[in-house]
Design a protein around this motif. Structure first.
Motif, short mmCIF file in Angstrom:
data_model
loop_
_atom_site.label_atom_id
_atom_site.label_comp_id
_atom_site.label_asym_id
_atom_site.label_seq_id
_atom_site.Cartn_x
_atom_site.Cartn_y
_atom_site.Cartn_z
N LEU A 82 6.08 -25.65 8.11
CA LEU A 82 6.84 -25.76 6.87
C LEU A 82 7.27 -24.39 6.36
O LEU A 82 8.44 -24.18 6.01
CB LEU A 82 6.01 -26.49 5.81
CG LEU A 82 6.65 -26.63 4.43
CD1 LEU A 82 7.93 -27.47 4.51
CD2 LEU A 82 5.67 -27.22 3.44
N ALA A 86 11.13 -23.11 6.24
CA ALA A 86 11.72 -22.72 4.96
C ALA A 86 12.24 -21.29 5.01
O ALA A 86 13.29 -20.97 4.43
CB ALA A 86 10.69 -22.88 3.85
N ALA A 89 15.48 -21.22 6.88
CA ALA A 89 16.54 -21.82 6.05
C ALA A 89 17.02 -20.83 5.00
O ALA A 89 18.23 -20.70 4.76
CB ALA A 89 16.03 -23.10 5.39
N SER A 90 16.09 -20.13 4.36
CA SER A 90 16.49 -19.16 3.33
C SER A 90 17.25 -17.99 3.92
O SER A 90 18.04 -17.33 3.24
CB SER A 90 15.27 -18.67 2.55
OG SER A 90 14.40 -17.93 3.40
N LEU A 101 11.71 -27.57 11.45
CA LEU A 101 11.40 -28.66 10.52
C LEU A 101 11.37 -30.02 11.22
O LEU A 101 10.57 -30.90 10.86
CB LEU A 101 12.41 -28.66 9.38
CG LEU A 101 12.30 -27.46 8.43
CD1 LEU A 101 13.49 -27.40 7.47
CD2 LEU A 101 11.00 -27.50 7.64
N ALA A 113 7.37 -32.69 2.02
CA ALA A 113 8.08 -31.41 1.96
C ALA A 113 8.98 -31.23 3.18
O ALA A 113 10.11 -30.73 3.07
CB ALA A 113 7.09 -30.26 1.86
N SER A 116 12.07 -33.47 2.75
CA SER A 116 12.95 -33.01 1.66
C SER A 116 13.70 -31.74 2.07
O SER A 116 14.89 -31.60 1.79
CB SER A 116 12.15 -32.79 0.38
OG SER A 116 11.15 -31.80 0.56
N TYR A 117 13.00 -30.83 2.77
CA TYR A 117 13.68 -29.63 3.28
C TYR A 117 14.74 -30.02 4.30
O TYR A 117 15.86 -29.48 4.30
CB TYR A 117 12.67 -28.68 3.93
CG TYR A 117 12.18 -27.57 3.04
CD1 TYR A 117 13.02 -26.53 2.66
CD2 TYR A 117 10.87 -27.56 2.58
CE1 TYR A 117 12.57 -25.51 1.85
CE2 TYR A 117 10.40 -26.54 1.75
CZ TYR A 117 11.25 -25.52 1.39
OH TYR A 117 10.81 -24.52 0.58
N LYS A 120 17.97 -31.41 2.66
CA LYS A 120 18.84 -30.35 2.13
C LYS A 120 19.53 -29.59 3.26
O LYS A 120 20.71 -29.24 3.18
CB LYS A 120 18.01 -29.38 1.28
CG LYS A 120 17.33 -30.00 0.08
CD LYS A 120 16.37 -29.01 -0.56
CE LYS A 120 15.43 -29.66 -1.56
NZ LYS A 120 16.13 -30.06 -2.79
N LEU A 121 18.78 -29.35 4.33
CA LEU A 121 19.32 -28.61 5.48
C LEU A 121 20.42 -29.41 6.16
O LEU A 121 21.50 -28.88 6.47
CB LEU A 121 18.19 -28.31 6.46
CG LEU A 121 18.60 -27.55 7.73
CD1 LEU A 121 19.13 -26.17 7.39
CD2 LEU A 121 17.40 -27.43 8.67
#
Length: 506
Positions: A82, A86, A89-90, A101, A113, A116-117, A120-121
């Protein structure tokens, strides 16, 4: 003191590292954790804490190295996957983030989590079906109003209105005073043609907002669209009787009378709007449009010339309408003169230069249009539409391609969900010979604007250069079916037939 008594107390050492972080002494915390890791390399919690500290300090390479080292020890550790996903992704390394992910949810299909990530991705990557599936999975695992709103917004964007409505209704059950959600629900009912449901929601909305005039205006517009003129007139006249609502009600009342067939009443109302009113500009434009609708172009032009003559009565939009009228009447030079007057009257207004650029574009004067758009950017460097216009025009002409790419990337950052801007990015990649990237961006553009023929033709061009000939035939076929312009349709048809003939010969 505890460590003096027991130097091997791992729990105490970790608490000390956390305390150092909380005190702002992150460098000392890093030293503490590195010593602990040296003593106990298999302790994953220490490594994860170290990675999190590096990440919080913006030292992303060090954080990534720590997380990847953890995965060498425990390849399926959900927390590490995770954090690493993340982090990618950032850093906008979306493909690597997707890989990590997806690995996370394969290992732990109960990871809220993770889903949900991923949702968005996927949305960022325009994988809309996957995004919706991920949102559904995450919300099934744990209901979150914030995530639910994101999901509803995506459903709405993809025109899955029933699914969006179901979420908005549930959100209102939890927060009935949420005016934003209630307004969106009313809008969706309007889109679906469920007018009574929409009116009911709008009337309910008035119980939760202090700005009831805005809601009444929306109700009036619905009534007007439904040709329920008597109800609309009654509402707008009531609003007009209230001083605070006069500006918003007057033009709508005039429009209602005009659509009802009482042109004289409509024009009388509009003529009464004072120049100090917030609705003054709109009233003049409506008057001009009524005259144009009646084919009384001369009176419309006279009206517009009169209002731009006065310093207190002129507005930029009056110049734009007058110049367009003159061009349509066969006098583009006179229209150009009107824009020159507008530039003198509003020398710092970027919209004047933007509209002038569009005017020159319609005349086929692309160099002049680009010059005007560059004047827009001199005033407002982050104008996405001007950046897109200049970048696309350069790309289409095959000039200044590096600068065009820079401009269009800025425009995409400003308007990431605009299919036409994304088309420009694909087109500049195409012109640069970067056909793989062109295909990626043009596919994204086509998913955002599936009924635009130019985007489909561009996609066909990119597929053809990338060697994906079957996809090129499909894209050209869509372009041919969507074009209304005979010349453009014929051009796409030539490309389509050439590919089909080539396929037959093969």
């Amino acid at each position: 003191k505890a460590l003096v008594c027991d130097p091997q107390a791992v729990y105490v050492s970790r608490k000390l590292a956390v305390l150092l972080v909380n005190m702002g002494k992150k460098e000392q915390a890093i030293v503490q954790l590195e010593n602990m890791i040296a003593d106990d390399p298999a302790n994953l919690q220490n490594r994860l804490l170290l990675g999190n500290i590096y990440s919080s300090m913006g030292q992303r390479d060090q954080a990534r190295a720590v997380y990847e080292a953890v995965l060498q020890i425990a390849p399926d550790d959900p927390q590490t996957l995770l954090m690493l996903g993340a982090l990618y992704a950032s850093d906008r390394d979306y493909l690597q983030a997707q890989k990590i992910l997806e690995r996370l949810v394969a290992v732990d299909d109960k990871s809220y989590a993770g889903y949900s990530y991923l949702a968005k991705l996927y949305r960022e990557l325009n994988y809309y079906d996957k995004a919706m599936e991920a949102y559904e999975k995450a919300l099934t695992l744990s209901w979150s109003p914030m995530l639910a709103y994101e999901a509803a917004d995506l459903y709405e964007y993809r025109q899955k209105y029933d699914e969006a409505i179901a979420i908005y209704k549930r959100l209102l059950e939890e927060d009935e005073a949420n005016t934003k959600i209630r307004g969106r629900l009313a809008r969706l009912y309007i889109v679906q043609g469920k007018i009574e449901e929409a009116l009911a929601e709008l009337n309910e909305l008035k119980n939760y907002t202090s700005d009831t005039a805005v809601v009444d205006l929306a109700i009036g517009r619905v009534l007007l669209d439904e040709k329920r003129y008597a109800e609309a007139i009654a509402l707008f006249e009531l609003m007009l009787s209230q001083d605070e609502n006069k500006d918003v009600a007057r033009s709508m009342l005039a429009l209602t009378y005009y659509e009802f067939g009482d042109k004289d009443k409509a024009m009388k109302i509009l003529h009464e709007v004072p120049v100090t009113s917030k609705d003054y500009e709109n009233s003049i434009l409506m008057l001009a449009q009524i005259l144009l609708g009646e084919k009384d172009n001369q009176r419309a032009a006279t009206l517009l010339r009169n209002v731009i003559a006065g310093e207190d009565t002129r507005r930029p939009s009056f110049y734009f309408l007058l110049a367009g009228l003159l061009r349509e009447e066969g006098d583009p030079a006179a229209g150009r003169e009107i824009f020159e007057q507008a530039e003198k009257a509003f020398p710092e207004n970027p919209r004047v230069f933007f509209e002038y650029g569009l005017y020159l574009d319609r005349l086929g004067e692309l160099d002049g249009a680009v010059a005007k758009m560059e004047q827009v950017l001199a005033i407002t460097p982050d104008d996405a539409h001007a950046l897109n216009y200049v970048g696309y025009t350069w790309a289409d002409k095959g000039i200044n391609l590096e600068k065009a790419l820079e401009y269009i990337k800025q425009a995409v950052d400003l308007k990431p969900d605009d299919g036409f801007v994304r088309d420009s990015l694909g087109w500049v990649y195409f012109k640069m010979g970067r056909y793989g990237e062109a295909v990626t961006e043009l596919e994204a553009a086509a998913s955002m604007q599936p009924d635009d023929p130019t985007i489909q033709e561009h996609l066909g061009d990119a597929y053809q250069k990338a060697g994906e000939l079957k996809k090129a035939v499909e894209a050209y076929g869509k372009a041919v079916s969507l074009y209304d312009d005979d010349v453009k349709k014929a051009h796409a048809l030539v490309e389509l037939k050439a590919l089909q003939n080539s396929d037959k010969q093969d």
